[in-house]
Write a protein that holds these residues in place. Structure first.
Motif, PDB file in Angstrom:
ATOM      1  N   LYS A 144      50.080  46.420  18.553  1.00  0.00           N
ATOM      2  CA  LYS A 144      48.866  46.518  19.366  1.00  0.00           C
ATOM      3  C   LYS A 144      48.740  47.931  19.915  1.00  0.00           C
ATOM      4  N   THR A 188      46.439  46.163  15.360  1.00  0.00           N
ATOM      5  CA  THR A 188      45.082  46.228  15.882  1.00  0.00           C
ATOM      6  C   THR A 188      44.941  47.445  16.784  1.00  0.00           C
ATOM      7  N   ASN A 190      42.229  48.915  19.601  1.00  0.00           N
ATOM      8  CA  ASN A 190      41.052  48.645  20.421  1.00  0.00           C
ATOM      9  C   ASN A 190      41.053  49.566  21.636  1.00  0.00           C
ATOM     10  N   PHE A 240      44.639  40.665  27.084  1.00  0.00           N
ATOM     11  CA  PHE A 240      44.007  40.144  25.871  1.00  0.00           C
ATOM     12  C   PHE A 240      44.263  41.069  24.675  1.00  0.00           C
ATOM     13  N   LEU A 241      44.017  42.362  24.858  1.00  0.00           N
ATOM     14  CA  LEU A 241      44.155  43.302  23.749  1.00  0.00           C
ATOM     15  C   LEU A 241      45.609  43.579  23.377  1.00  0.00           C
ATOM     16  N   SER A 246      44.197  38.599  20.677  1.00  0.00           N
ATOM     17  CA  SER A 246      43.219  39.530  20.091  1.00  0.00           C
ATOM     18  C   SER A 246      43.524  39.871  18.638  1.00  0.00           C
ATOM     19  N   TYR A 249      40.659  40.937  16.526  1.00  0.00           N
ATOM     20  CA  TYR A 249      39.808  41.974  17.114  1.00  0.00           C
ATOM     21  C   TYR A 249      40.437  43.332  16.829  1.00  0.00           C
ATOM     22  N   THR A 250      39.704  44.190  16.145  1.00  0.00           N
ATOM     23  CA  THR A 250      40.204  45.541  15.926  1.00  0.00           C
ATOM     24  C   THR A 250      39.020  46.489  15.762  1.00  0.00           C
ATOM     25  N   HIS A 252      37.443  47.629  18.256  1.00  0.00           N
ATOM     26  CA  HIS A 252      36.496  47.125  19.252  1.00  0.00           C
ATOM     27  C   HIS A 252      36.587  47.927  20.552  1.00  0.00           C
TER      28      HIS A 252
END
Length: 263
Positions: A144, A188, A190, A240-241, A246, A249-250, A252
Motif C-alpha cells: 500500500k 495499490t 492512492n 482504508f487506503l 482498499s 482502489y488504485t 484514486h
C-alpha cells in the motif's frame, strides 16, 4: 470467515510494517498514531529529531523505529527503506506525509523557491514510492502506497499558490500513473487530498479573532459540511487506503474536504 461476514477484518493491519515520512508534521503525526493504534509496526521518518521523538512517544506501545532523516534524494530514500527492512524484515505500507509550501505571487517568487517546493512535494514523493515499491515487488505480496495531495491539486488559489498547486497536481499525476503501473502487481497507490484541517499552521483559522472569522466565513461558504477539518477526519481515509479494504482502489485521489471540491 468471509469479509462479508466479518467486514472489520478488511481494516486489520495488525503486524504490518509501515513507513511514514514527514512523521513530525501535522498529517504525518496523525498517520503515525492511526497506524500505531491499528497495530502496525512503524518506521517514522523526519528531519526534526525533537518532534520525531514526540510523535514516536504519542504512538504508545507500538513497535517504532525512528529515522532522523529527510527523503531528500535517491540515496536517502533507499536507506530509509533498507533501515526499515533491517529492523522489521519487510515493508507493507508507505505513507508519504513530507512536503512543504511557499506562498508568493509569481512575480515575487524566485525560480529556486518554486523548484524547492516541487522537489519536496513531487520528486521526494516519487523517490520514496520508487524505493518502497522496489522492496514490495521483491517481497511479491503487494503493498500500500499512500501519497499526500491536496484539494489544491484540483483547484487553483488566488493568493500565491502556483508552486503548491502545481506540485499537488503532479502528485495526483504520479498517483494515477503508478496506480496503473503497479496495479497488476498487487501494490495499490492512492492519495489523500484534504482541504484546510486543524494543524499548527492553520490553528489561527480556528480562533475567534475577527480576521479568522472573516476568512473562515468566506471559506466555509464553499464547504457543504460547514466546518473545517479535524485530524480525526484523516484517520478513516488513511486506514482504508492502508488496509485490505482498499484492494480494488488504485490511482484514486480521496478528497477529505467536507465536499469542498464537489461544488
Amino acid at each position: 470467515m468471509s469479509a462479508l461476514a466479518n467486514p472489520l477484518s478488511l481494516f486489520d493491519i495488525g503486524g504490518k510494517v509501515a513507513i511514514v515520512t514527514g512523521a513530525s508534521g501535522a498529517f504525518g503525526a496523525v498517520a503515525a498514531q492511526v497506524l500505531a493504534g491499528a497495530g502496525a509496526k512503524l518506521a517514522l521518518v523526519a528531519g526534526n529529531a525533537k518532534a520525531l521523538a514526540e510523535t514516536a512517544e504519542a504512538c504508545g506501545e507500538a513497535e517504532v523505529l525512528t529515522i532522523n532523516a529527510r527523503p531528500a534524494d535517491e540515496t536517502a530514500c533507499d536507506k530509509i527503506v533498507a533501515d526499515t527492512v533491517a529492523r522489521f524484515g519487510r515493508v507493507d505500507i508507505l505513507v508519504v506525509a513530507s512536503g512543504k509550501n511557499d506562498v508568493a505571487k509569481i512575480t515575487e517568487m524566485a525560480p529556486a523557491r518554486f523548484l524547492d517546493v516541487m522537489d519536496a512535494n513531487v520528486t521526494q514523493s516519487w523517490l520514496m514510492a520508487r524505493a518502497a515499491s522496489k522492496q514490495m515487488l521483491a517481497q511479491g505480496e503487494g503493498g500500500k502506497v499512500v501519497l499526500m495531495s491536496s484539494a489544491r491539486g484540483l483547484l487553483g488559489h488566488p493568493a500565491g499558490y502556483t508552486a503548491y498547486c502545481a506540485s499537488k497536481s503532479a502528485v495526483d499525476g504520479i498517483t494515477k500513473a503508478l496506480g496503473c503501473e503497479l496495479g497488476p502487481t498487487g501494490i495499490t497507490v492512492n492519495a489523500i487530498a484534504p482541504t484546510v484541517f486543524r494543524s499548527p499552521l492553520t490553528a489561527w483559522m480556528f480562533e475567534d479573532t475577527e480576521n479568522a472569522q472573516t476568512v473562515r466565513k468566506g471559506f466555509l461558504a464553499r464547504v457543504p459540511k460547514g466546518r473545517l477539518g479535524e485530524p480525526e477526519d484523516l484517520a478513516g481515509p488513511l486506514l482504508f487506503l492502508a488496509s485490505r479494504a482498499s484492494d480494488f482502489y488504485t490511482g484514486h485521489i480521496l478528497y477529505a474536504d467536507g465536499g469542498y471540491t464537489a461544488g
